[in-house]
Write an enzyme that holds these catalytic residues in place. Structure first.
Site, PDB file in Angstrom:
ATOM      1  N   ASP A 198      -6.721 -18.962  34.503  1.00 54.41           N
ATOM      2  CA  ASP A 198      -6.136 -17.718  34.159  1.00 54.41           C
ATOM      3  C   ASP A 198      -6.595 -16.906  35.448  1.00 54.41           C
ATOM      4  O   ASP A 198      -7.531 -16.869  35.880  1.00 54.41           O
ATOM      5  CB  ASP A 198      -6.505 -17.187  32.852  1.00 54.41           C
ATOM      6  N   ASP A 243      -6.593 -12.750  35.617  1.00 57.80           N
ATOM      7  CA  ASP A 243      -7.106 -11.591  35.143  1.00 57.80           C
ATOM      8  C   ASP A 243      -8.176 -11.801  34.059  1.00 57.80           C
ATOM      9  O   ASP A 243      -7.882 -12.282  33.203  1.00 57.80           O
ATOM     10  CB  ASP A 243      -6.187 -10.331  34.722  1.00 57.80           C
ATOM     11  N   GLU A 297     -10.557  -7.771  34.830  1.00 54.66           N
ATOM     12  CA  GLU A 297      -9.477  -7.320  33.997  1.00 54.66           C
ATOM     13  C   GLU A 297      -9.099  -5.894  34.516  1.00 54.66           C
ATOM     14  O   GLU A 297     -10.025  -5.093  34.308  1.00 54.66           O
ATOM     15  CB  GLU A 297      -9.862  -7.417  32.446  1.00 54.66           C
TER      16      GLU A 297
END
Length: 175
Positions: free
Chosen positions: A11, A13, A19
């Site tokens: 993944d 972010d 994030e």
């Protein structure tokens, strides 16, 4: 002898970079300090490395695919080309497409263009949907406690839980 290679699907972010809600410009991208070392370890151990990222901001009109590609280019430059490919879903969640995690369309797309041994591959992310993506693809998963991972309790248990991407990679290599 099989020419297929193990892969780690990451993944973006909250896992590889900090994030930022609807990250739309390179200036707002912050790479975790452990990211490059984690990717180097994966590459040194023969893994293919792919980024899988839901980017509904494109479908919502908040930023363009060109903006996202600029972020990916900057990320690739920062990690010295250690990422083998980027796959994204531009759709909003309500479209329920197969490319949006927890669907496995991005993993399928990576497998279509690379010789990947899914039995020895991993999905690593900071959200329940990343763990679910791994389960749906039949691969092992790691939930990292960065990004949303600090508060996520996935409905399906991940294979491993790690504090961050570097710790996840060390656990993967030790398994």
């Amino acid at each position: 002898m099989s020419s297929k290679r193990s892969a780690v699907f990451l993944d973006r972010d909250g896992t590889v970079i900090e994030e930022v809600d609807f990250l739309s410009c390179v200036d707002d991208m912050r790479i975790f300090p452990f990211t490059r070392e984690a990717l180097e370890l994966l590459k040194e151990n023969g893994y293919l490395v792919f980024i899988l990222t839901n980017q509904s901001g494109i479908g919502r009109g908040l930023f363009t695919e060109a903006d996202m590609h600029g972020i990916h280019e900057a990320l690739q430059n920062e990690v010295r080309g250690l990422i083998d490919g980027f796959f994204h879903c531009p759709h909003r969640p309500e479209f329920r497409c197969e490319c949006r995690k927890p669907g496995i369309g991005m993993i399928d797309a990576a497998c279509d263009t690379n010789e990947i041994d899914l039995e020895s591959s991993w999905m690593v992310g900071d959200k329940s949907l990343d763990v679910m993506t791994g389960h749906r693809a039949g691969i092992r998963s790691v939930l990292v406690r960065t990004g949303y991972g600090q508060t996520q309790d996935p409905p399906q248990s991940p294979t491993l839980i790690a504090e961050n991407l570097l710790e996840a990679v060390k656990q993967i290599l030790a398994s």
